[in-house]
Motif scaffolding. Structure first.
Motif, short mmCIF file in Angstrom:
data_model
loop_
_atom_site.label_atom_id
_atom_site.label_comp_id
_atom_site.label_asym_id
_atom_site.label_seq_id
_atom_site.Cartn_x
_atom_site.Cartn_y
_atom_site.Cartn_z
N HIS A 496 33.49 37.12 35.27
CA HIS A 496 33.16 35.71 35.49
C HIS A 496 32.05 35.55 36.51
O HIS A 496 32.01 34.54 37.23
CB HIS A 496 34.41 34.95 35.93
CG HIS A 496 35.56 35.10 34.98
ND1 HIS A 496 35.55 34.58 33.71
CD2 HIS A 496 36.74 35.75 35.12
CE1 HIS A 496 36.68 34.89 33.09
NE2 HIS A 496 37.43 35.60 33.93
N GLY A 497 31.19 36.52 36.59
CA GLY A 497 30.03 36.42 37.44
C GLY A 497 30.35 36.50 38.92
O GLY A 497 31.50 36.72 39.32
N PRO A 498 29.35 36.30 39.76
CA PRO A 498 29.57 36.40 41.22
C PRO A 498 30.58 35.39 41.75
O PRO A 498 31.32 35.69 42.69
CB PRO A 498 28.17 36.13 41.79
CG PRO A 498 27.23 36.51 40.69
CD PRO A 498 27.93 36.15 39.41
N GLU A 499 30.67 34.18 41.16
CA GLU A 499 31.59 33.18 41.69
C GLU A 499 33.05 33.55 41.45
O GLU A 499 33.94 33.08 42.16
CB GLU A 499 31.30 31.82 41.08
CG GLU A 499 31.65 31.70 39.60
CD GLU A 499 31.46 30.29 39.07
OE1 GLU A 499 30.92 29.44 39.82
OE2 GLU A 499 31.82 30.04 37.92
N GLY A 500 33.29 34.41 40.48
CA GLY A 500 34.65 34.86 40.22
C GLY A 500 34.93 36.24 40.75
O GLY A 500 35.90 36.89 40.33
N SER A 501 34.11 36.72 41.71
CA SER A 501 34.23 38.09 42.20
C SER A 501 34.69 38.18 43.65
O SER A 501 34.99 39.26 44.13
CB SER A 501 32.88 38.82 42.07
OG SER A 501 32.44 38.85 40.73
N ILE A 502 34.74 37.05 44.38
CA ILE A 502 35.17 37.09 45.78
C ILE A 502 36.70 36.95 45.86
O ILE A 502 37.38 37.74 46.50
CB ILE A 502 34.49 35.98 46.59
CG1 ILE A 502 32.97 36.08 46.44
CG2 ILE A 502 34.88 36.08 48.06
CD1 ILE A 502 32.39 37.37 46.94
N ALA A 503 37.23 35.92 45.20
CA ALA A 503 38.69 35.76 45.07
C ALA A 503 39.01 35.89 43.58
O ALA A 503 39.44 34.92 42.93
CB ALA A 503 39.14 34.43 45.63
N GLU A 504 38.79 37.08 43.06
CA GLU A 504 38.93 37.30 41.61
C GLU A 504 40.35 37.03 41.12
O GLU A 504 40.55 36.62 39.98
CB GLU A 504 38.50 38.73 41.25
CG GLU A 504 39.49 39.83 41.58
CD GLU A 504 39.68 40.09 43.07
OE1 GLU A 504 40.75 40.55 43.47
OE2 GLU A 504 38.73 39.80 43.84
N PHE A 508 41.04 34.28 38.25
CA PHE A 508 41.69 34.74 37.03
C PHE A 508 42.95 33.92 36.76
O PHE A 508 43.20 33.50 35.61
CB PHE A 508 42.05 36.22 37.17
CG PHE A 508 42.75 36.82 35.98
CD1 PHE A 508 42.04 37.45 34.98
CD2 PHE A 508 44.13 36.76 35.86
CE1 PHE A 508 42.67 38.00 33.89
CE2 PHE A 508 44.78 37.30 34.77
CZ PHE A 508 44.04 37.93 33.78
N GLY A 509 43.75 33.66 37.80
CA GLY A 509 45.00 32.93 37.61
C GLY A 509 44.78 31.51 37.12
O GLY A 509 45.49 31.03 36.23
N VAL A 510 43.80 30.81 37.69
CA VAL A 510 43.54 29.43 37.27
C VAL A 510 43.00 29.39 35.84
O VAL A 510 43.38 28.52 35.04
CB VAL A 510 42.57 28.75 38.24
CG1 VAL A 510 42.24 27.34 37.77
CG2 VAL A 510 43.17 28.69 39.65
N LEU A 511 42.13 30.35 35.48
CA LEU A 511 41.62 30.40 34.10
C LEU A 511 42.75 30.68 33.11
O LEU A 511 42.80 30.07 32.03
CB LEU A 511 40.54 31.47 33.98
CG LEU A 511 39.14 31.12 34.48
CD1 LEU A 511 38.22 32.31 34.30
CD2 LEU A 511 38.58 29.90 33.77
N ALA A 512 43.66 31.59 33.46
CA ALA A 512 44.78 31.89 32.57
C ALA A 512 45.71 30.70 32.43
O ALA A 512 46.22 30.40 31.34
CB ALA A 512 45.55 33.10 33.10
N MET A 513 45.92 29.97 33.53
CA MET A 513 46.73 28.76 33.48
C MET A 513 46.06 27.71 32.59
O MET A 513 46.73 27.04 31.79
CB MET A 513 46.91 28.23 34.91
CG MET A 513 47.63 26.91 35.03
SD MET A 513 47.88 26.43 36.75
CE MET A 513 46.19 26.32 37.34
N GLN A 514 44.75 27.57 32.71
CA GLN A 514 44.02 26.61 31.90
C GLN A 514 44.06 26.97 30.42
O GLN A 514 44.07 26.08 29.55
CB GLN A 514 42.56 26.55 32.38
CG GLN A 514 41.69 25.55 31.66
CD GLN A 514 40.29 25.50 32.24
OE1 GLN A 514 39.95 24.58 32.96
NE2 GLN A 514 39.47 26.50 31.93
#
Length: 677
Positions: A496-504, A508-514
């Motif tokens: 998910h690019g750099p924005e999804g790499s600091i608190a990956e 990940f959890g919010v995307l899976a919930m969505q």
């Protein structure tokens, strides 16, 4: 009798025997009951063999119920009288139960002779007590009935117990114990129970309430239900006390007209400033739900199915490769824990940037991420390594397999392995997470460790309630002790690019919930260590804050899905302003508000209590016999609250004025880093 009725006994017609059966007990001439236990153990062994031949089920609960219903009562008949005098007879009885539990572990849990658990572990696994323990508890029950008149025999009529008034301080009675010269007399009911009663009377009076009597006599602590009840009572009483003294009992208030004194604009700003703590109300509601309605004190996680039939589980450890010794040591400790818990269908996969050179064996796979690897969206750091494992030419897992994500310092426990097995065998949810504690082993930094006890309470409260009630990580989740169904993880991916790499993990959890996937809480705890230095502690919090801000500002995530997490993040951002209230609010007094002030007092009380609760939950197993030391740690946790708050505030300033998009790695060992391998 012969003299009274003038009937002589014709001894020449009697056939003397060394033992005789009376009322179901084989009584021998030495009153050792050796013959009795020889007979009942043989009959019980025969009956247990019939049960194992006749029942084809692999359900451990059914087998245990059959044993406790048809076999165990045979060897426990009239234990107050038929008591094993010698260790040999007691050993025979325990061997019988050990054999039964061993056969159940083979049949129902897939163990074999080489990896079978010890008898004590099998008893815990099957929720059984040793027969020695059960005989002791039966003695206590019988003693209670005799002492307090609940038996048809009084203690004087039975000649079992003789109590007389004591002239010693602190004891109302003393135990009159008859002298004995033989082993048989020593093991009689009266002498067995007198030894324990004497110890109890030395410490005070004998409790008259049955539950208290049994607790004192057996010298046991509270069970998990009693601990949970005490914890809930303490939580609500503490919150009530704080609210009362901070709001209703405080009469030193200054009645002011804020608009007249400060002006309209400044008054609005003051009320906005005062209401900033309300940002934490949503998560605090879930904290209270989790801490109140879910018991966090269960010491044993029972297996609900056969480990041999469990799906394949891959334990995945992601590391930079800077601490190879730590990775190797924890790897083999965790493998041993899995084997002891009965797991057979598993492997460990270590994903590293630098080669560690792990030993070649079937249960271990080392995956080295090439320096040249780049994901499609340019994922960085840990997300890049996790995404590399999902590539077709690297992956070896099926969509139905499960992945357990661990940090390099994470240690498994038997409870966590059992919880994972229960979760994956249930299969109702795609993702799960459990509790992590930070007080295992040697404590390197007491300040950071005591500060991290709040995270233990946070896991037991907010995280557990959101995953158990909503089955969604609405307030985020962590990157360790994460269990995922591989097919679902691959669908969401870590790319998910750099924005999804600091608190990956949170991204990940919010995307899976969505995406509509279901989450659940996993029983059992894992062990980690807190950061070794204050700078590591600060940099760790700064990275979390930066990563969570990227999550809540991501355009890929819908507004409603990230709204609860936004409350968490912005309550953190405004921490410096909230701290300033404690020092500046006396300079700008506002009228008392009986709606808001109790809420603010409750939030303060809850946060203080969570630090104490975290200490109790983390250190109870280690210091359960040293209450004074445990209380000292609770005081230490309260003293560490200002330290934690200052670190939280400092991380905000470090985020705004420090470097961005860095993945700071805290120190994991007290030895120097290995930079080149």
């Amino acid at each position: 009798w012969s003299d009274t009725w003038q009937l002589s006994i014709a001894s020449e017609k009697c056939n003397p025997k060394s033992s005789i059966r009376d009322l179901g007990i084989q009584i021998d001439d030495e009153l050792s009951f050796k013959d009795h236990f020889d007979i009942v153990t043989q009959k019980a062994a025969t009956r247990s063999n019939i049960i194992f031949r006749g029942l084809t089920t692999n359900n451990a609960k059914v087998m245990v119920n059959a044993y406790t219903t048809y076999v165990r009562p045979m060897v426990e008949f009239c234990p107050s009288v038929a008591f094993p005098v010698h260790e040999k007879e007691a050993g025979k009885l325990e061997k019988l139960q050990n054999k039964v539990t061993r056969l159940i572990s083979y049949k129902c849990f897939g163990y074999n002779f080489e990896n079978r658990p010890r008898p004590e572990e099998r008893n815990e696994m099957l929720n059984l007590k040793s027969l020695t323990y059960r005989r002791k508890i039966n003695d206590f029950k019988h003693a209670y009935e005799l002492l307090f008149g609940n038996s048809h025999l009084s203690r004087n009529q039975a000649h079992f117990l003789t109590l007389s008034k004591s002239n010693l301080r602190g004891a109302g009675y003393k135990v009159c114990k008859d002298p004995f010269k033989t082993k048989v007399r020593e093991k009689s009911f009266a002498n067995r129970i007198s030894n324990v009663l004497y110890d109890v009377l030395r410490k005070g009076k004998i409790p008259t309430k049955y539950s208290e009597f049994m607790s004192v006599m057996s010298k046991e602590g509270m069970n998990c239900e009693a601990k949970h009840l005490l914890h809930c009572t303490a939580l609500w009483i503490w919150m009530g006390i704080v609210v009362y003294f901070m709001v209703f009992a405080n009469e030193n208030t200054v009645e002011v007209q804020p608009i007249d004194r400060y002006g309209l604009v400044f008054t609005i700003l003051l009320y906005i400033w005062k209401c900033l703590p309300l940002l934490v109300v949503p998560q605090c509601i879930f904290q209270i739900i989790g801490l109140t309605f879910y018991n966090p004190f269960k010491e044993k996680v029972p297996l609900k199915a056969v480990p041999l039939l469990a799906p394949f589980v891959c334990f995945r450890v992601v590391t930079r490769g800077l601490y190879p010794r730590l990775v190797k040591d924890n790897l083999f400790l965790n493998i041993d824990t899995c084997k002891k818990a009965g797991m057979t269908n598993f492997m460990f996969e270590v994903v590293t940037d630098k080669r560690i050179n792990l030993p070649q064996q079937p249960l271990v796979r080392e995956v080295v991420v090439p320096n040249s690897y780049t994901s499609k969206s340019g994922a960085l750091f840990k997300a890049r390594a996790l995404q590399y494992c999902l590539e077709d030419d690297v992956n070896r897992l099926q969509d139905s397999d499960w992945v357990v994500h661990l940090d390099e310092e994470t240690l498994l426990t038997n409870n966590s392995v059992c919880g994972i097995l229960n979760f994956v065998e249930d299969g109702k949810h795609d993702f799960g997470q459990g509790l992590i504690t930070y007080a295992s082993g040697e404590i390197v930094n007491w300040l950071t460790t005591l500060s991290d006890t709040y995270r233990v309470a946070d896991d037991c409260g907010k995280m557990r309630s959101q995953l158990s009630v909503l089955h969604k990580p609405v307030f985020g989740w962590k990157g360790s002790y994460v269990v995922t169904r591989y097919g679902a993880e691959r669908t969401i991916s870590w790319d998910h690019g750099p924005e999804g790499s600091i608190a990956e993990d949170a991204y990940f959890g919010v995307l899976a919930m969505q995406a509509g996937y279901s989450f659940n809480f996993i029983e059992g705890e894992m062990l980690e260590k807190s950061p070794f230095t204050t700078m590591d502690f600060l940099q760790q919090r700064k990275r979390w804050l930066e990563g969570l801000l990227l999550v809540v500002h991501s355009k890929k995530i819908g507004f409603l899905w990230k709204l609860p997490l936004s409350f968490v993040v912005y309550s953190w951002i405004f921490t410096p302003f909230i701290i300033a209230q404690f020092f500046l609010s006396p300079l700008f007094p506002l009228p008392r508000n009986y709606l808001l002030d109790p809420i603010f007092a409750s939030l303060l009380a809850l946060n203080i209590y969570m630090n104490v609760f975290g200490v109790v939950h983390s250190f109870t197993q280690k210091y359960r016999k040293n209450i004074a030391l445990l209380l000292l740690y609770c005081v230490g946790a309260c003293i560490a609250i200002p330290y934690t708050v200052v670190i939280q505030a400092a991380s905000v300033f470090l985020f705004f004025f420090g470097a961005k998009k860095e993945f700071y790695i805290v120190k994991k060992e007290t030895t120097p880093l290995i930079l080149n391998v």
